[in-house]
Motif scaffolding. Structure first.
Motif, PDB file in Angstrom:
ATOM      1  N   PHE A   1       3.497  14.005 -14.115  1.00 15.23           N
ATOM      2  CA  PHE A   1       2.480  14.497 -15.040  1.00 15.23           C
ATOM      3  C   PHE A   1       2.395  16.018 -14.985  1.00 15.23           C
ATOM      4  CE2 PHE A   1      -1.765  16.001 -15.873  1.00 15.23           C
ATOM      5  CZ  PHE A   1      -2.010  15.463 -17.112  1.00 15.23           C
ATOM      6  N   HIS A   2       2.323  16.572 -13.767  1.00 17.25           N
ATOM      7  CA  HIS A   2       2.169  18.021 -13.630  1.00 17.25           C
ATOM      8  C   HIS A   2       3.415  18.767 -14.089  1.00 17.25           C
ATOM      9  CE1 HIS A   2      -1.792  18.255 -11.900  1.00 17.25           C
ATOM     10  NE2 HIS A   2      -1.478  17.305 -11.033  1.00 17.25           N
ATOM     11  N   LEU A   3       4.582  18.193 -13.886  1.00 19.86           N
ATOM     12  CA  LEU A   3       5.807  18.868 -14.312  1.00 19.86           C
ATOM     13  C   LEU A   3       5.994  18.844 -15.825  1.00 19.86           C
ATOM     14  CD1 LEU A   3       8.306  17.648 -11.566  1.00 19.86           C
ATOM     15  CD2 LEU A   3       7.354  19.950 -11.850  1.00 19.86           C
ATOM     16  N   LEU A   4       5.507  17.796 -16.481  1.00 18.54           N
ATOM     17  CA  LEU A   4       5.751  17.631 -17.909  1.00 18.54           C
ATOM     18  C   LEU A   4       4.622  18.149 -18.797  1.00 18.54           C
ATOM     19  CD1 LEU A   4       7.277  14.041 -17.779  1.00 18.54           C
ATOM     20  CD2 LEU A   4       8.494  16.194 -18.129  1.00 18.54           C
ATOM     21  N   THR A   5       3.468  18.432 -18.231  1.00 23.29           N
ATOM     22  CA  THR A   5       2.322  18.877 -19.033  1.00 23.29           C
ATOM     23  C   THR A   5       2.326  20.404 -19.152  1.00 23.29           C
ATOM     24  OG1 THR A   5       1.049  17.005 -18.214  1.00 23.29           O
ATOM     25  CG2 THR A   5      -0.193  18.776 -19.239  1.00 23.29           C
ATOM     26  N   PRO A   6       2.163  20.924 -20.367  1.00 23.97           N
ATOM     27  CA  PRO A   6       2.112  22.387 -20.539  1.00 23.97           C
ATOM     28  C   PRO A   6       0.939  22.999 -19.768  1.00 23.97           C
ATOM     29  CG  PRO A   6       2.340  21.280 -22.663  1.00 23.97           C
ATOM     30  CD  PRO A   6       2.105  20.214 -21.644  1.00 23.97           C
ATOM     31  N   ASP A   7       1.128  24.199 -19.275  1.00 17.80           N
ATOM     32  CA  ASP A   7       0.121  24.862 -18.444  1.00 17.80           C
ATOM     33  C   ASP A   7      -1.232  24.992 -19.120  1.00 17.80           C
ATOM     34  OD1 ASP A   7       1.878  25.149 -16.362  1.00 17.80           O
ATOM     35  OD2 ASP A   7       2.444  27.210 -16.890  1.00 17.80           O
ATOM     36  N   HIS A   8      -1.244  25.300 -20.411  1.00 10.37           N
ATOM     37  CA  HIS A   8      -2.512  25.602 -21.084  1.00 10.37           C
ATOM     38  C   HIS A   8      -3.405  24.376 -21.290  1.00 10.37           C
ATOM     39  CE1 HIS A   8       0.114  24.456 -24.444  1.00 10.37           C
ATOM     40  NE2 HIS A   8      -0.991  24.207 -25.132  1.00 10.37           N
TER      41      HIS A   8
ATOM     42  N   GLY B   1       0.815  -1.207   0.000  1.00 11.70           N
ATOM     43  CA  GLY B   1       0.000   0.000   0.000  1.00 11.70           C
ATOM     44  C   GLY B   1       0.850   1.258   0.000  1.00 11.70           C
ATOM     45  N   LEU B   2       1.930   1.246   0.794  1.00  7.80           N
ATOM     46  CA  LEU B   2       2.844   2.380   0.808  1.00  7.80           C
ATOM     47  C   LEU B   2       3.527   2.550  -0.544  1.00  7.80           C
ATOM     48  CD1 LEU B   2       4.323   4.616   2.368  1.00  7.80           C
ATOM     49  CD2 LEU B   2       5.999   2.887   3.043  1.00  7.80           C
ATOM     50  N   ALA B   3       3.976   1.448  -1.140  1.00  5.62           N
ATOM     51  CA  ALA B   3       4.621   1.517  -2.454  1.00  5.62           C
ATOM     52  C   ALA B   3       3.654   2.048  -3.507  1.00  5.62           C
ATOM     53  CB  ALA B   3       5.146   0.145  -2.855  1.00  5.62           C
ATOM     54  N   ASN B   4       2.403   1.628  -3.440  1.00  4.48           N
ATOM     55  CA  ASN B   4       1.405   2.110  -4.395  1.00  4.48           C
ATOM     56  C   ASN B   4       1.162   3.606  -4.215  1.00  4.48           C
ATOM     57  OD1 ASN B   4      -0.597   1.871  -6.438  1.00  4.48           O
ATOM     58  ND2 ASN B   4      -2.158   1.863  -4.839  1.00  4.48           N
ATOM     59  N   SER B   5       1.109   4.062  -2.984  1.00  7.63           N
ATOM     60  CA  SER B   5       0.906   5.487  -2.729  1.00  7.63           C
ATOM     61  C   SER B   5       2.078   6.311  -3.238  1.00  7.63           C
ATOM     62  CB  SER B   5       0.714   5.739  -1.232  1.00  7.63           C
ATOM     63  OG  SER B   5      -0.450   5.110  -0.775  1.00  7.63           O
ATOM     64  N   LEU B   6       3.298   5.835  -2.986  1.00  9.84           N
ATOM     65  CA  LEU B   6       4.471   6.558  -3.471  1.00  9.84           C
ATOM     66  C   LEU B   6       4.509   6.600  -4.991  1.00  9.84           C
ATOM     67  CD1 LEU B   6       7.171   5.214  -0.991  1.00  9.84           C
ATOM     68  CD2 LEU B   6       6.148   7.502  -1.043  1.00  9.84           C
ATOM     69  N   GLN B   7       4.139   5.501  -5.619  1.00  9.68           N
ATOM     70  CA  GLN B   7       4.120   5.458  -7.083  1.00  9.68           C
ATOM     71  C   GLN B   7       3.085   6.435  -7.635  1.00  9.68           C
ATOM     72  OE1 GLN B   7       1.542   4.024  -9.137  1.00  9.68           O
ATOM     73  NE2 GLN B   7       2.676   4.079 -11.034  1.00  9.68           N
ATOM     74  N   ALA B   8       1.935   6.521  -6.989  1.00  8.72           N
ATOM     75  CA  ALA B   8       0.895   7.444  -7.453  1.00  8.72           C
ATOM     76  C   ALA B   8       1.354   8.892  -7.315  1.00  8.72           C
ATOM     77  CB  ALA B   8      -0.394   7.213  -6.662  1.00  8.72           C
ATOM     78  N   VAL B   9       2.049   9.218  -6.225  1.00  7.70           N
ATOM     79  CA  VAL B   9       2.553  10.577  -6.036  1.00  7.70           C
ATOM     80  C   VAL B   9       3.592  10.907  -7.104  1.00  7.70           C
ATOM     81  CG1 VAL B   9       3.930  12.030  -4.495  1.00  7.70           C
ATOM     82  CG2 VAL B   9       2.023  10.704  -3.590  1.00  7.70           C
ATOM     83  N   MET B  10       4.495   9.980  -7.370  1.00  9.99           N
ATOM     84  CA  MET B  10       5.518  10.229  -8.402  1.00  9.99           C
ATOM     85  C   MET B  10       4.881  10.364  -9.777  1.00  9.99           C
ATOM     86  SD  MET B  10       8.777   7.911  -7.254  1.00  9.99           S
ATOM     87  CE  MET B  10       7.901   6.375  -7.158  1.00  9.99           C
ATOM     88  N   ARG B  11       3.882   9.548 -10.069  1.00  5.63           N
ATOM     89  CA  ARG B  11       3.217   9.607 -11.371  1.00  5.63           C
ATOM     90  C   ARG B  11       2.514  10.948 -11.558  1.00  5.63           C
ATOM     91  NH1 ARG B  11      -0.318   5.280 -10.940  1.00  5.63           N
ATOM     92  NH2 ARG B  11      -1.915   6.666 -10.183  1.00  5.63           N
ATOM     93  N   GLN B  12       1.800  11.404 -10.529  1.00  6.75           N
ATOM     94  CA  GLN B  12       1.087  12.670 -10.652  1.00  6.75           C
ATOM     95  C   GLN B  12       2.041  13.858 -10.682  1.00  6.75           C
ATOM     96  OE1 GLN B  12      -2.048  12.987  -7.779  1.00  6.75           O
ATOM     97  NE2 GLN B  12      -3.153  11.245  -8.604  1.00  6.75           N
ATOM     98  N   THR B  13       3.126  13.802  -9.914  1.00  7.16           N
ATOM     99  CA  THR B  13       4.106  14.878  -9.935  1.00  7.16           C
ATOM    100  C   THR B  13       4.753  14.984 -11.309  1.00  7.16           C
ATOM    101  OG1 THR B  13       4.530  14.591  -7.582  1.00  7.16           O
ATOM    102  CG2 THR B  13       6.209  15.744  -8.863  1.00  7.16           C
TER     103      THR B  13
END
Length: 99
Positions: free
Chosen positions: A26-33, A12-24
């Protein structure tokens, strides 16, 4: 029983960490618009994948039993990962600095 609960917590902890890394990522690589629209699609697919996986595990458990179902899911996931690695060489170079 205590080993199972410990491993469940670790997974469960590994899944949570993976989800945080995936979303981070995503937000860093996706253009603002397009970030809002793209995140809604991203979230829809990431939440939908859990339902598809649960249905697959349940169906296979009725055919193979619980251990066989988990083994089948692991093999299928490994084959899909290997297939993506072979068929999409650009993914192997993702994030690498060009020299």
């Amino acid at each position: 029983m205590s080993l199972s609960l410990f491993l469940l917590g670790v997974l469960g902890l590994a899944n949570s960490l993976q989800a945080v890394m995936r979303q981070t990522s995503f937000h860093l690589l996706t253009p603002d618009h397009v970030r809002g629209r793209a995140f809604s699609v991203f979230n829809m697919f990431s939440q939908g994948a859990n339902s598809v996986g649960a249905a697959e595990i349940g169906f296979m458990a009725s055919l193979l039993g619980a251990p066989g179902s988990l083994l089948f899911g692991c093999v299928l996931g490994g084959l899909l990962t290997l297939g993506c690695w072979v068929m999409m060489p650009g993914l192997r170079k993702f994030g690498a600095e060009s020299t």
